[in-house]
Design an enzyme around this catalytic site. Structure first.
Site, short mmCIF file in Angstrom:
data_model
loop_
_atom_site.label_atom_id
_atom_site.label_comp_id
_atom_site.label_asym_id
_atom_site.label_seq_id
_atom_site.Cartn_x
_atom_site.Cartn_y
_atom_site.Cartn_z
CG ASP A 17 -2.03 0.99 1.12
OD1 ASP A 17 -2.39 1.36 -0.01
OD2 ASP A 17 -2.54 1.43 2.16
CG HIS A 34 -0.50 1.78 -9.02
ND1 HIS A 34 -0.60 1.40 -7.71
CD2 HIS A 34 -1.66 2.42 -9.31
CE1 HIS A 34 -1.77 1.79 -7.22
NE2 HIS A 34 -2.43 2.42 -8.17
CG LEU A 128 8.90 -17.87 -2.96
CD1 LEU A 128 8.77 -17.78 -1.45
CD2 LEU A 128 9.43 -16.55 -3.52
C1 FPP Z 1 -2.33 0.18 -3.06
O1 FPP Z 1 -1.82 1.48 -3.19
C2 FPP Z 1 -1.75 -0.65 -4.06
C3 FPP Z 1 -2.45 -1.22 -5.06
C4 FPP Z 1 -3.91 -1.06 -5.21
C5 FPP Z 1 -1.77 -2.04 -6.06
C6 FPP Z 1 -0.46 -2.63 -5.69
C7 FPP Z 1 0.27 -2.88 -6.90
C8 FPP Z 1 1.59 -2.78 -7.08
C9 FPP Z 1 2.55 -2.56 -6.01
C10 FPP Z 1 2.17 -2.91 -8.41
C11 FPP Z 1 1.64 -4.09 -9.11
C12 FPP Z 1 2.71 -4.92 -9.52
C13 FPP Z 1 2.55 -6.06 -10.14
C14 FPP Z 1 3.75 -6.82 -10.48
C15 FPP Z 1 1.22 -6.62 -10.48
P1 FPP Z 1 -2.84 2.69 -3.22
O2 FPP Z 1 -2.98 3.13 -4.63
O3 FPP Z 1 -4.12 2.32 -2.56
O4 FPP Z 1 -2.05 3.74 -2.42
P2 FPP Z 1 -2.66 4.86 -1.48
O5 FPP Z 1 -3.17 4.16 -0.26
O6 FPP Z 1 -1.50 5.72 -1.22
O7 FPP Z 1 -3.74 5.55 -2.23
#
Ligand code: FPP
Length: 262
Positions: A17, A34, A128
């Site tokens: 997150d 992202h 893994l």
């Molecule tokens: C939450 O951050 C994160 C997500 C919804 C997606 C997580 C995805 C990645 C780390 C990249 C994906 C990688 C692959 C390889 C599939 P948020 O956008 O909710 O952050 P915020 O809480 O700051 O708004």
């Protein structure tokens, strides 16, 4: 290189997150977070493997994320595709078993084919177990498991074991350590059944800034935690306090108790 560290955390799950906030704080669009966050994933997979973690489950896209702007949803689809393309060789070479859990039906056909191909190529891998939760929701998974059981066993009462056996990836078992980056302290519908006795660790670090060194530090720091799973160490004789408690219990047991709820 694999370590000999006596790591009690066999199944580590991560809520990645903080991408959006990280990008916004730098005057970039949320999707930039992202994109930068996706670069960290390979590093953490490698570190988990080095630390002797047996299963690593990463929350990449939740059922609730469908309500995000289309650009963000499409970016996350694309990042999964890019990850598979980029890491395929390394995953196979390192004997990593790759799986995606969740509803991936809305993903582009090309991405789905890449997922199926890598899942098939690595299905007998012994290293893994790397799982991406994508289009995933913990409540959905539990409901799916129950329905699956009912279909196969009409009229039979469901047990905990039955439920666990019908989960999306039954062999990964319970989560030992759940890490969430980004500073919020909640579990956001992630692996609800499997985290019943998980150790929880929340770090303020936003996912794009999370590093293998912090991951390692968390594992080392929490590895000493005593996990009692609701139990305590048993001794043969009662001490003074316990004798008093025992007497109180005897008095209490004369009054009637009753369960509330269904
Ligand atoms: C939450 O951050 C994160 C997500 C919804 C997606 C997580 C995805 C990645 C780390 C990249 C994906 C990688 C692959 C390889 C599939 P948020 O956008 O909710 O952050 P915020 O809480 O700051 O708004």
């Amino acid at each position: 290189m694999k370590e000999t560290l006596e790591n009690q955390f066999k199944h580590v799950a991560i809520i990645m997150d903080g991408n959006g906030r990280w990008a916004e704080a730098r005057s970039h669009a949320r999707v930039w977070g992202h994109i930068r966050g996706s670069r960290i994933v390979s590093e953490i997979v490698e570190e988990a493997d080095d630390l002797g973690v047996e299963s690593l489950t990463l929350y990449a896209f939740s059922t609730e994320n469908w309500s995000r702007p289309l650009l963000e949803v499409k970016t996350l689809f694309l990042l999964l595709k890019k990850f598979i393309k980029k890491e395929k060789k390394r995953i196979i070479a390192n004997d990593i078993r790759f799986k995606v859990m969740g509803d991936i039906s809305p993903l582009p056909d090309e991405t789905k084919s890449l997922i199926y191909e890598l899942e098939t190529l690595t299905k007998n891998a012994k290293g893994l177990k790397l799982n991406f939760a994508f289009g995933y929701g913990g409540r959905d998974e539990i409901i799916k498991s129950v329905n699956c059981f009912i279909k196969k066993n009409p009229g039979k009462e469901l047990t905990k074991e039955d439920l666990a056996e019908n989960l999306l990836i039954p062999e990964i078992k319970d989560v030992d350590l759940l890490i969430r980056t980004g500073g919020d302290m909640r579990v956001s519908n992630f692996l609800l059944w499997q985290i019943a006795y998980a150790e929880l660790y929340f770090t303020k670090t936003k996912w794009p800034e999370f590093k293998r060194s912090e991951f390692r530090q968390i594992i080392l720091e929490t590895n000493d935690r005593e996990r009692r799973f609701g139990s305590v160490e048993k001794t043969d004789s009662l001490n003074e306090n316990e004798m008093r408690a025992d007497e109180n219990l005897r008095l209490m047991s004369s009054s009637k108790t009753e369960w509330r709820g269904n």
